[in-house]
Design an enzyme around this catalytic site. Sequence first.
Site, mmCIF file in Angstrom:
data_model
loop_
_atom_site.group_PDB
_atom_site.id
_atom_site.type_symbol
_atom_site.label_atom_id
_atom_site.label_comp_id
_atom_site.label_asym_id
_atom_site.label_seq_id
_atom_site.Cartn_x
_atom_site.Cartn_y
_atom_site.Cartn_z
ATOM 1 N N ILE A 72 39.960 91.704 -11.693
ATOM 2 C CA ILE A 72 38.968 91.917 -10.640
ATOM 3 C C ILE A 72 38.635 93.399 -10.705
ATOM 4 O O ILE A 72 39.530 94.236 -10.801
ATOM 5 C CB ILE A 72 39.475 91.483 -9.244
ATOM 6 C CG1 ILE A 72 38.391 91.722 -8.180
ATOM 7 C CG2 ILE A 72 40.794 92.128 -8.899
ATOM 8 C CD1 ILE A 72 38.704 91.126 -6.816
ATOM 9 N N GLU A 106 48.701 89.854 -10.630
ATOM 10 C CA GLU A 106 49.562 91.017 -10.758
ATOM 11 C C GLU A 106 48.756 92.243 -10.353
ATOM 12 O O GLU A 106 47.552 92.306 -10.592
ATOM 13 C CB GLU A 106 50.056 91.212 -12.205
ATOM 14 C CG GLU A 106 51.090 90.217 -12.652
ATOM 15 C CD GLU A 106 50.479 89.076 -13.459
ATOM 16 O OE1 GLU A 106 49.252 89.081 -13.704
ATOM 17 O OE2 GLU A 106 51.231 88.172 -13.850
ATOM 18 N N TYR A 118 44.772 92.479 -0.769
ATOM 19 C CA TYR A 118 45.391 91.186 -1.048
ATOM 20 C C TYR A 118 46.191 90.688 0.165
ATOM 21 O O TYR A 118 46.117 89.512 0.516
ATOM 22 C CB TYR A 118 46.280 91.256 -2.286
ATOM 23 C CG TYR A 118 45.549 91.732 -3.529
ATOM 24 C CD1 TYR A 118 44.209 91.429 -3.758
ATOM 25 C CD2 TYR A 118 46.195 92.521 -4.471
ATOM 26 C CE1 TYR A 118 43.536 91.871 -4.886
ATOM 27 C CE2 TYR A 118 45.529 92.969 -5.616
ATOM 28 C CZ TYR A 118 44.212 92.640 -5.815
ATOM 29 O OH TYR A 118 43.552 93.088 -6.929
#
Length: 149
Positions: A72, A106, A118
Amino acid sequence: MINLTLEQMQKQHLDDVARLEQVCFTQPWSYKSLEEELENDTAHLFVALCDDKVAGYISVYVVLESCYVNNIAVFPEYRRQGVGTALLKMAMLTADAMGTDFISLEVRKSNAEAISLYEKLGFEEMGLRKNFYRHPTEDALIMTKLFIR
């Protein structure tokens, strides 16, 4: 918040996404690798567009009941404006719609901004990969969001 549209990545986005890889990663994916991902049945790639310009992208693999975020990335001028959140939500919707049990990724242990994003989206730390990253060498946190079925 900027005006964004999200869509599946297409060949016309490859130049911008390859440039984004160069900007964001010490070991970027090549244009050819990105092009090959467009033909990969397990890969789902999305771009965030602002005024028809690529602001960011996300790549995930969906295999059986699992979804993994490969990459991302958001261009620096579009950061902290909801682009990463929108891309991750798109990936989560895709994973959930495809019946996966979880989505996992990760992240560099030192990347506090990404970890915060996140966590806000419901990801939890599930493990550690020692010396996972190179240039510089660093551990990776494994972060996962479980889907309750």
